[in-house]
Structure formats: structure tokens, C-alpha cells
Design an enzyme around this catalytic site. Structure first.
Site, PDB file in Angstrom:
ATOM      1  N   TYR A 196      12.049   5.429  12.103  1.00 51.72           N
ATOM      2  CA  TYR A 196      12.837   6.053  13.174  1.00 51.72           C
ATOM      3  C   TYR A 196      13.722   5.013  13.858  1.00 51.72           C
ATOM      4  CZ  TYR A 196      13.764   8.225  17.734  1.00 51.72           C
ATOM      5  OH  TYR A 196      14.360   8.705  18.873  1.00 51.72           O
ATOM      6  N   ALA A 236      20.486  15.357  19.820  1.00 52.85           N
ATOM      7  CA  ALA A 236      19.771  15.905  18.661  1.00 52.85           C
ATOM      8  C   ALA A 236      19.435  14.787  17.683  1.00 52.85           C
ATOM      9  CB  ALA A 236      20.619  16.970  17.976  1.00 52.85           C
ATOM     10  N   ALA A 237      18.252  14.868  17.103  1.00 54.28           N
ATOM     11  CA  ALA A 237      17.819  13.825  16.165  1.00 54.28           C
ATOM     12  C   ALA A 237      16.586  14.283  15.418  1.00 54.28           C
ATOM     13  CB  ALA A 237      17.508  12.531  16.918  1.00 54.28           C
ATOM     14  N   LYS A 276      17.905   4.735  13.918  1.00 49.33           N
ATOM     15  CA  LYS A 276      18.678   4.687  15.159  1.00 49.33           C
ATOM     16  C   LYS A 276      19.562   3.438  15.213  1.00 49.33           C
ATOM     17  CE  LYS A 276      17.590   8.361  17.658  1.00 49.33           C
ATOM     18  NZ  LYS A 276      18.600   9.297  18.202  1.00 49.33           N
TER      19      LYS A 276
END
Length: 318
Positions: free
Chosen positions: A141, A70-71, A145
Site C-alpha cells: 500500500y 478514493a483508493a 502511494k
């Protein structure tokens, strides 16, 4: 039997992983889903939000391994006034919150689906990314991460829980969306494309190979506290990929040989530099570590994966 919690159980990767593990006697799999969603065949936990305040304790009870897919995903046209903060809330703070609760609940291993964007946006010919390269993310993004990876490695040094980080390249397979789906649609309609003379090299990974790699990282002792890149092991130019997709469609590839430098010029004039980079630029990864440390090699060829992807597309397009 290993009890596994997969987060993002209805996502592109999460759903495929749950489906694959659900029929495997080695695993007792459960999944987290967004509030209001369901997933048939497995025990699910509805999680309203993924952030620093989320309670995961009921979902983590008795779990041996967490696979965190999930992200907040990469957004092409993000309307947020502060996108980095929004990415951090989910991908950094939400991930670390889950990992801390997992460690305190006795989870033995935490497998984190990161992104090749942590390495960067492109490679020079013959110089593929490697797992130990210095990170060089270019967008919000990728930055989020990377920060999540750093936080997880720090947590692993303090807790008994092992952490495994997997950075996939572009993932394709049945149900693929976005640009990959658009390419299939264009080719299926016979649309002439000015993409017949692109000589880049890009690594891709099909869903089946990625799922196989994740399952390997759930089980293999040598995966503990390691970072892995994953691909199909065959790098293609954009032109080669389009030709192979056309072959899977059983359609002629109507590709016009326009030099890539001209495409890049027009893209720049139209404000589409990022799209041009993905079409014309190279991005390769080295998966030698996977073979050497895990004895892992891709199980499905590019042509097999494209055939499966196209078959699903044609079935859904009826």
C-alpha cells in the site's frame, strides 16, 4: 465559487469532506461514488472502477479542484496472489489516469490523499517524519502511494495543473473502524488490557482536523506543488490514548502495566509483529511546515475529538 470534485464520496474521509463543504458558500461540491451507491444532497457521479481505463470526463466538466480520496486501502489479510499489482492498478494507474484527464479538462489543482506509510512505519524518539524525508515505504500500500506521488509530481511539471499531496497519519473520528474501534469497544466493556506501560509516541489526526487541512489546501496559494504531513499536533503513547478514551467513555481504564518488550515477545511468538509495532512503536510527524507555509494549526484538540468519537460510538452501540 470553487467547483470541487471529491472522489470516494462515500468513504470515511470523502463523506466527511463532502458534508463539510456542502454547506459552505465558497464551494460547489460534487462527488464520485461506486456504481450502485448514492450520496444525498450533492450531485454524484457513479464510477464503476478506478483504473487506467476509467472515463472521468463527465464528472470533470467545469471542475476547478479535484480532491482524490478514493483508493485501494491497506488490507490486513490480502488474499490476492499479486497484491502489489492490485494496489498499483487502483492507486497508481487509476490515480494517474484521473489526473491526466483532470489536467486536460482544465482542472487547476489536484489534491491527493496519500499516506504516512510513504515515509515509513515508525520513527525514533525525537526524530519525527518530515515532508521532505526520503520515502521508505515498507508495504505494498505504501509503495503504491509513493509511486502515485512520483507520477503526480512528474505530471505537474508537464501540465498547468497544480498538485498538492497530503499524508495523514492514523485518522479517527465518528464512524472510525478497525483497531481504533476495537479499542473503544474493549474499554467500554471494561476488558482488562495489558497495555498500561507503553511509553511510545504516536501522532494521530482526527477527522475534523484532516478535513480542515484539506480545505486549506484547496484554497491556499502556497499549497501548490507541496507535500504536507498532518496530525493533531499532540503525540500520545498507546497507554495515554487508552486512558483518554476511557475518560471520554466515563469508564475506568483497566490497564495492566506489562512492559512493552514482553508484549513484543509474545506478539512475535504469535506471528503478530505488525500489530505489536503499531501498539508499542513510535510514529511521529512534524507539522511545522503547515504552520509556516499555510498558517494552519489543528482546530480541534485530541480530547474534543475523542469525546466526539466516543459519543458517536455510544449512539451507534445502543
Amino acid at each position: 465559487m470553487t467547483r470541487v470534485l471529491v472522489t470516494g464520496g462515500t468513504g470515511f474521509i470523502g463523506a466527511a469532506l463532502v458534508d463539510k463543504m456542502n454547506g459552505d458558500a465558497r464551494f460547489d461540491v460534487s462527488a464520485s461514488v461506486r456504481a450502485g451507491r448514492t450520496l444525498s444532497g450533492v450531485h454524484t457521479h457513479q464510477i464503476p472502477d478506478l483504473n487506467a481505463e476509467t472515463s472521468w470526463l463527465p464528472a470533470l466538466e467545469g471542475v476547478d479542484v479535484v480532491v482524490h480520496t478514493a483508493a485501494r486501502v491497506h488490507v490486513m489479510h490480502d488474499s490476492s496472489t499479486d497484491p502489489l499489482t492490485e494496489f498499483r492498478k487502483v492507486n497508481v494507474e487509476g490515480t494517474l489516469n484521473l489526473a491526466r484527464q483532470a489536467a486536460r479538462s482544465g482542472v487547476q489543482r489536484f489534491v491527493f490523499l496519500s499516506s504516512i506509510k510513504v515515509n515509513g512505519e515508525g520513527t525514533q524518539p525525537g526524530r519525527p517524519y518530515k515532508p521532505d524525508d526520503l520515502p521508505d515505504p515498507k508495504d505494498y500500500y505504501g509503495i503504491s502511494k509513493m509511486e502515485a506521488e512520483i507520477a503526480l509530481r512528474e505530471l505537474a511539471e508537464l501540465e498547468q495543473m497544480e498538485v498538492v499531496i497530503i499524508r495523514p497519519v492514523l485518522v479517527y473520528g465518528p464512524g472510525v473502524k478497525a483497531n481504533f474501534l476495537s479499542m473503544i469497544r474493549w474499554l467500554n466493556r471494561g476488558v482488562p488490557l495489558p497495555l498500561g506501560s507503553i511509553h511510545n509516541k504516536r501522532s494521530l489526526v482526527c477527522l475534523d482536523n484532516l478535513i480542515n487541512m484539506i480545505i486549506t489546501c484547496i484554497e491556499h496559494p502556497s499549497a501548490a506543488n507541496q507535500v504536507f504531513l498532518v496530525s493533531d499536533g499532540e503525540d500520545l503513547s498507546t497507554t495515554q490514548l487508552l486512558v483518554r478514551i476511557s475518560k471520554a467513555l466515563n469508564k475506568p481504564s483497566r490497564l495492566i502495566p506489562v512492559p512493552s518488550r514482553i508484549l513484543e515477545l509474545f506478539a512475535a511468538l504469535l506471528g503478530k509483529r505488525d500489530f505489536s509495532r503499531r501498539l508499542c512503536g513510535s510514529l511521529q510527524v512534524d507539522i511545522a511546515k503547515n504552520r509556516e507555509l499555510l498558517n494552519w494549526t489543528p482546530q480541534v484538540s485530541v480530547d474534543q475529538a475523542l469525546s466526539k468519537t466516543v459519543k458517536n460510538f455510544l449512539e451507534q452501540d445502543k
